[in-house]
Design an enzyme around this catalytic site. Structure first.
Site, PDB file in Angstrom:
ATOM      1  N   ASP A  73     -56.035  11.761  34.597  1.00 41.17           N
ATOM      2  CA  ASP A  73     -55.167  12.379  33.593  1.00 41.17           C
ATOM      3  C   ASP A  73     -54.876  13.846  33.852  1.00 41.17           C
ATOM      4  O   ASP A  73     -53.828  14.357  33.468  1.00 41.17           O
ATOM      5  CB  ASP A  73     -55.775  12.228  32.190  1.00 41.17           C
ATOM      6  CG  ASP A  73     -57.000  13.111  31.998  1.00 41.17           C
ATOM      7  OD1 ASP A  73     -57.939  13.011  32.809  1.00 41.17           O
ATOM      8  OD2 ASP A  73     -57.022  13.904  31.027  1.00 41.17           O
ATOM      9  N   ASP A  76     -59.631  16.308  36.502  1.00 43.64           N
ATOM     10  CA  ASP A  76     -60.911  15.621  36.705  1.00 43.64           C
ATOM     11  C   ASP A  76     -60.639  14.183  37.117  1.00 43.64           C
ATOM     12  O   ASP A  76     -59.514  13.833  37.444  1.00 43.64           O
ATOM     13  CB  ASP A  76     -61.765  15.711  35.432  1.00 43.64           C
ATOM     14  CG  ASP A  76     -60.939  15.365  34.187  1.00 43.64           C
ATOM     15  OD1 ASP A  76     -59.946  14.624  34.324  1.00 43.64           O
ATOM     16  OD2 ASP A  76     -61.269  15.833  33.089  1.00 43.64           O
ATOM     17  N   TYR A 225     -60.606  12.573  24.075  1.00 45.23           N
ATOM     18  CA  TYR A 225     -59.369  11.993  23.542  1.00 45.23           C
ATOM     19  C   TYR A 225     -59.631  11.207  22.260  1.00 45.23           C
ATOM     20  O   TYR A 225     -59.323  10.025  22.176  1.00 45.23           O
ATOM     21  CB  TYR A 225     -58.692  11.119  24.602  1.00 45.23           C
ATOM     22  CG  TYR A 225     -58.073  11.927  25.723  1.00 45.23           C
ATOM     23  CD1 TYR A 225     -56.872  12.609  25.536  1.00 45.23           C
ATOM     24  CD2 TYR A 225     -58.710  12.027  26.959  1.00 45.23           C
ATOM     25  CE1 TYR A 225     -56.314  13.365  26.551  1.00 45.23           C
ATOM     26  CE2 TYR A 225     -58.155  12.785  27.989  1.00 45.23           C
ATOM     27  CZ  TYR A 225     -56.951  13.447  27.770  1.00 45.23           C
ATOM     28  OH  TYR A 225     -56.396  14.200  28.779  1.00 45.23           O
ATOM     29  N   GLU A 473     -55.038  24.183  33.427  1.00 45.07           N
ATOM     30  CA  GLU A 473     -55.157  22.759  33.740  1.00 45.07           C
ATOM     31  C   GLU A 473     -53.822  22.068  33.440  1.00 45.07           C
ATOM     32  O   GLU A 473     -53.143  22.397  32.469  1.00 45.07           O
ATOM     33  CB  GLU A 473     -56.269  22.097  32.938  1.00 45.07           C
ATOM     34  CG  GLU A 473     -56.556  20.673  33.410  1.00 45.07           C
ATOM     35  CD  GLU A 473     -57.878  20.125  32.908  1.00 45.07           C
ATOM     36  OE1 GLU A 473     -58.408  19.203  33.549  1.00 45.07           O
ATOM     37  OE2 GLU A 473     -58.388  20.616  31.881  1.00 45.07           O
TER      38      GLU A 473
END
Length: 493
Positions: A73, A76, A225, A473
Site C-alpha cells: 500500500d 512498507d 486501517y 510517505e
C-alpha cells in the site's frame, strides 16, 4: 530543511502547468503502480521498474492458499486488503470515466495492467463465496524492519474474513473494486469481465448477509486501517458499482431501501478516502438522477436526498457552504483535511469535482448555500489542486515524484531508499536496513516515479526527510484518483 515561502511570494515561485505536464503526470502515475507490485514480476516491457525484483513469493503458503501478488500500500510490505481494494476501485472509476483520454494518451494498456494486477490477486484471495483473505503480513513486525521487499524476513501471516469472523468493509470494497473493474474489461476481455462480476456479486452478498466491522474480526488492522465510518458506506458503494456494472435493478433497490439505515442520505461529509466513502456514494447516486433515466417517484425522492449530501461535499470543497462547513485551505489554496497524508483527500476531492462537473449539462450549475457554481468553476478547482500538486505552490515543489526538477528525494519507502536488489543482491537485515539506508541523509538511490507523497502542512510547509512519514510517505490510494484527474486534464488529440 523545511520549504516555506510566504504567500506573497507565491506568484514568483509557481510555474505554469501545461497540458503536456498532465499527460506526463498520467504516464508517471501509472508507472508508480509497478513499483508497488508484490509477487512474481513479469518480464521486460510489462514491468518497467528495473530496481524492483520478485517478492512475497510464499505469501499464503502457511495457510495453504496462493496469495502471491497484489500491491504493497505504501512504503512498507504489508498487503492491506481494504486500501488495496479502494485503490483498484478508484483506478477503475478513472478508466471508466476517461477511457478515451487515457487511450489517446497511449496509456490504456498500462492502466489495464495496473487494475488487473489488483483484481488477479482478489480472485486468488476470494477462495470461497464467504471467505476473503484480507491481509498478508503483520504491520507490527514489518514496521520494525527496514528491508527491501526482496529480502523480507518478517511474518507473512495471512488473515481472512469468513462467516464466523466476517468483515463487511473489506468484502464490500473488494466487491466494488471487482464490479468497477468489470466495466473496464467489458469490451476488452468479456470472459474476465464475467469472472470479476461473479466474484463481486458473491462478495457483496457475503458482506451484506454477515454484517460486522472488519477491524473487530481482524485485530491486525486496527492500528493502521481501522474503519471509522463503519461498513454502511462500503455496502452502498458496492451496490452502486454492481448496479452500474450489471444493470440489475435489485442493486438500485438496495441503495434506495437502505439509504437511511446505512447513512447514505444522512451523513454530510467533507472528506473522501479509503475509509469514508459517503461522498463517492452520493455522487454515484446523483449520477443516476442526472442521467435522466426512467425512475419511479420513490427512487427520485431518495436519490435527491443523496444528491443534496453530494452537493454538501462539493460545496464544502469549493468554500461555498455556510461558514464552518467548508474544507480548510492553506494560504496558497490547497485543500487541507488533516496533517497525516493530506494529499489523499486532495486527490479524492479533485477527482469527485471533475466527474461531477462532467455529469452536469452545459447550462447546469451546482447549487450551493452561497450561490450557484458553474461546471467551469468545478473543473477549475480540480485544475488548481492538480497544479499545486505538480509544483504551482510556494515551495515550487512537485509532490508527484519525478515531475519537474524539484520533488521529494527522500520518500519514506523501503525499496526506493535502499540499494536496488538487481545492483546488489547481498542480504539486508531488519536493523541493518535502518542503520545503512533509513538513517542516511542522502537522497534515495531509486526514484519512485509517480508516487504522490503526503504533502505539505496547513501552512504550505514541507520537510523532505525520510523519517517525516506523515509528509514523505506515498500511498497507492493517493495516486489512483489522480490517474483520473490527470486524464481529465489531458486534452483529447
Amino acid at each position: 530543511m523545511a520549504f516555506f515561502i510566504p504567500f506573497i511570494l507565491l506568484l514568483f515561485a509557481t510555474s505554469a502547468v501545461s497540458s503536456l505536464d498532465y499527460r506526463n503526470a498520467l504516464s508517471m502515475s501509472l508507472l508508480y503502480f509497478e513499483a508497488q507490485r508484490s509477487g512474481h514480476l513479469p518480464y521486460h516491457h510489462h514491468h518497467r521498474i528495473l530496481w524492483r525484483g520478485h517478492s512475497g513469493l510464499t505469501d499464503g503458503l502457511e495457510q495453504g492458499v496462493d496469495l502471491v501478488g497484489g500491491y504493497y500500500d505504501a512504503g512498507d510490505h504489508v498487503k492491506f486488503g481494504l486500501p488495496m481494494a479502494f485503490t483498484i476501485t478508484m483506478l477503475s472509476w478513472s478508466v471508466a470515466e476517461y477511457v478515451d483520454r487515457i487511450t489517446a494518451a497511449g496509456e490504456l494498456e498500462h492502466a489495464l495492467q495496473a487494475i488487473k494486477w489488483g483484481t488477479d490477486y482478489f480472485i486468488k484471495a476470494h477462495t470461497h463465496p464467504h471467505v476473503l483473505w484480507a491481509q498478508v503480513g503483520n504491520s507490527g513486525s514489518d514496521h520494525y524492519c527496514w528491508q527491501r521487499p526482496e529480502d523480507m524476513t518478517t511474518s507473512r501471516q495471512a488473515y481472512k474474513v469468513d462467516e464466523e469472523r466476517p468483515g463487511s468493509e473489506v468484502a464490500a470494497e473488494t466487491a466494488a473494486a471487482m464490479a468497477a473493474a468489470s466495466i473496464v474489461f467489458r469490451d476488452v476481455n468479456a470472459h474476465y469481465c464475467h469472472v470479476l462480476l461473479h466474484h463481486a456479486q458473491e462478495l457483496f452478498e457475503f458482506a451484506d448477509k454477515y454484517r460486522r466491522r472488519y477491524d473487530e474480526s481482524i485485530e491486525a488492522v486496527r492500528d493502521y486501517y481501522p474503519s471509522m465510518s463503519g461498513y454502511g458506506d462500503e455496502l452502498l458503494w458496492a451496490a452502486l458499482w454492481l448496479h452500474r456494472a450489471s444493470g440489475r435493478e435489485e442493486y438500485l433497490d438496495y441503495v434506495i431501501r437502505n439509504a437511511e439505515e446505512l447513512n447514505g442520505t444522512r451523513w454530510a461529509i467533507s472528506e473522501f478516502s479509503w475509509d469514508i466513502k459517503y461522498a463517492g456514494v452520493q455522487i454515484l447516486a446523483s449520477k443516476l438522477l442526472m442521467e435522466k433515466r426512467q425512475l419511479n417517484e420513490d427512487q427520485v425522492r431518495v436519490l435527491e436526498q443523496y444528491m443534496s449530501k453530494a452537493q454538501y461535499y462539493l460545496c464544502s470543497c469549493l468554500n461555498m457552504n455556510q461558514a464552518g462547513d467548508n474544507v480548510y485551505r492553506t494560504p496558497a489554496g490547497l485543500l487541507f483535511v488533516r496533517y497525516w497524508n493530506n494529499m489523499q483527500y486532495v486527490a479524492g476531492a479533485a477527482f469527485l469535482l471533475a466527474v461531477y462537473s462532467d455529469y452536469l449539462d452545459d447550462d447546469e450549475a451546482l447549487h450551493c448555500p452561497m450561490g450557484p457554481v458553474s461546471r467551469e468553476e468545478l473543473i477549475g478547482l480540480t485544475k488548481a489542486q492538480a497544479d499545486y500538486l505538480l509544483g504551482s505552490n510556494p515551495a515550487g515543489v512537485s509532490y508527484l515524484v519525478g515531475h519537474g526538477s524539484e520533488f521529494p528525494r527522500r520518500v519514506h519507502h523501503r525499496a526506493a531508499s535502499s540499494v536496488a536488489y538487481k545492483e546488489d543482491k547481498a542480504f539486508i537485515g531488519c536493523a541493518q536496513g535502518y542503520d545503512d539506508w533509513y538513517g542516511r541523509r542522502g537522497q534515495n538511490p531509486n526514484v519512485i516515479v509517480g508516487a504522490i507523497v503526503g504533502g505539505p502542512d496547513k501552512m504550505d510547509a514541507f520537510s523532505d526527510e525520510r523519517g517525516n512519514y506523515m509528509q514523505t510517505e506515498a500511498c497507492t490510494y493517493n495516486t489512483a484518483p489522480m490517474v483520473g484527474v490527470f486524464a481529465r486534464l489531458t486534452p483529447l488529440r
